[in-house]
Design a protein around this motif. Structure first.
Motif, PDB file in Angstrom:
ATOM      1  N   PRO A 150       6.202  15.033  19.552  1.00 41.39           N
ATOM      2  CA  PRO A 150       6.283  13.901  18.479  1.00 41.39           C
ATOM      3  C   PRO A 150       6.268  14.531  17.192  1.00 41.39           C
ATOM      4  CG  PRO A 150       3.974  13.766  19.211  1.00 41.39           C
ATOM      5  CD  PRO A 150       4.763  14.674  20.275  1.00 41.39           C
ATOM      6  N   MET A 152       6.341  14.011  12.864  1.00 39.88           N
ATOM      7  CA  MET A 152       5.612  13.026  11.516  1.00 39.88           C
ATOM      8  C   MET A 152       7.047  12.359  11.159  1.00 39.88           C
ATOM      9  SD  MET A 152       3.322  15.437   9.094  1.00 39.88           S
ATOM     10  CE  MET A 152       1.731  15.936   9.792  1.00 39.88           C
ATOM     11  N   LYS A 153       6.932  11.174  10.633  1.00 38.08           N
ATOM     12  CA  LYS A 153       7.847  10.246  10.353  1.00 38.08           C
ATOM     13  C   LYS A 153       8.309  10.798   8.702  1.00 38.08           C
ATOM     14  CE  LYS A 153       6.395   5.907  12.666  1.00 38.08           C
ATOM     15  NZ  LYS A 153       5.918   4.748  12.601  1.00 38.08           N
ATOM     16  N   THR A 154       7.500  11.101   8.083  1.00 41.47           N
ATOM     17  CA  THR A 154       7.912  11.557   6.460  1.00 41.47           C
ATOM     18  C   THR A 154       8.186  13.151   6.520  1.00 41.47           C
ATOM     19  OG1 THR A 154       5.500  11.807   6.146  1.00 41.47           O
ATOM     20  CG2 THR A 154       6.569   9.807   5.701  1.00 41.47           C
ATOM     21  N   ASN A 156       9.326  17.188   8.577  1.00 42.90           N
ATOM     22  CA  ASN A 156       9.873  17.875   9.928  1.00 42.90           C
ATOM     23  C   ASN A 156       8.882  18.540  10.407  1.00 42.90           C
ATOM     24  OD1 ASN A 156      11.629  18.434  11.868  1.00 42.90           O
ATOM     25  ND2 ASN A 156      12.472  20.221  10.828  1.00 42.90           N
ATOM     26  N   ALA A 159       3.790  15.987  14.950  1.00 42.40           N
ATOM     27  CA  ALA A 159       2.393  14.942  14.555  1.00 42.40           C
ATOM     28  C   ALA A 159       1.184  15.335  15.180  1.00 42.40           C
ATOM     29  CB  ALA A 159       3.144  13.492  14.996  1.00 42.40           C
TER      30      ALA A 159
END
Length: 202
Positions: A150, A152-154, A156, A159
């Motif tokens: 996975p 992070m959404k914000t 590269n 996570a």
């Protein structure tokens, strides 16, 4: 221990529980993943979510004969770990151990963190941040999982859940090393690469 069976490796926490499935016959990682629990509020919801995935794993992998769980208490550092956190995580860990027994009729085996890393060829050099090293080392040993970890959404970047996946793989590898003592020595005793030679995650 019959070889045509699988190890279920678990890294249990209330934020995220990582899992790995190790094929004993092929002596290789079959599958890995994580169970996100951060958006669930109660223990009951978190336990139910983990159990739901454990049931799915049992349904799709009906030859799991060994369950290895990282011993959560070995992670805590004297003077740095909140007693409430210790009690919460230890309690959750033991509940999941019991649920594993109920679902698979197998008593889980707890693995000491440091011993697991040694058995899994993932010993952390002194002065190196352990979580980052383990993640990089596991991806080096199993490059096929890099694209599945996975992000992070914000950013590269990996996570936090990626750490749980890598820890679950480590405990699965450690269990395999214990159950397959006749595997080639060069696999067991492979030395971790120096920090400066670790693969680039970017």
């Amino acid at each position: 221990m019959q070889k045509d069976s699988y190890i279920l490796g678990l890294d249990v926490s209330t934020f995220c529980t990582g899992f790995s499935i190790w094929d004993l016959e092929k002596d290789e990682l079959s599958k890995s993943g994580f169970i996100s629990l951060k958006n669930l509020n109660s223990w009951h919801e978190k336990v139910d979510e983990v159990c739901s995935v454990l049931e799915d794993i049992k349904k799709n992998t009906n030859k799991i004969t060994y369950i290895a769980i990282e011993d959560i208490l070995q992670k805590f550092i004297a003077g740095k770990s909140n007693i409430k956190t210790i009690i919460t995580l230890a309690g959750f860990n033991y509940v999941i151990q019991r649920k594993c027994y109920e679902i698979y009729n197998i008593t889980p085996v707890l693995y000491n963190v440091l011993r697991s890393r040694n058995l899994a060829d993932c010993s952390v050099p002194r002065g190196v941040k352990s979580k980052d090293f383990i993640l990089r080392r596991v991806v080096e040993l199993h490059p096929e999982i890099k694209s599945e970890l996975p992000l992070m959404k914000t950013k590269n970047e990996f996570a936090k859940e990626a750490w749980d996946v890598s820890d679950a793989i480590v405990v699965g590898r450690a269990a395999a090393a214990t159950l397959l003592p006749d595997r080639p020595k060069e696999i067991i005793k492979e030395k971790p690469v120096p920090e400066e030679d670790l693969i680039d995650f970017e």
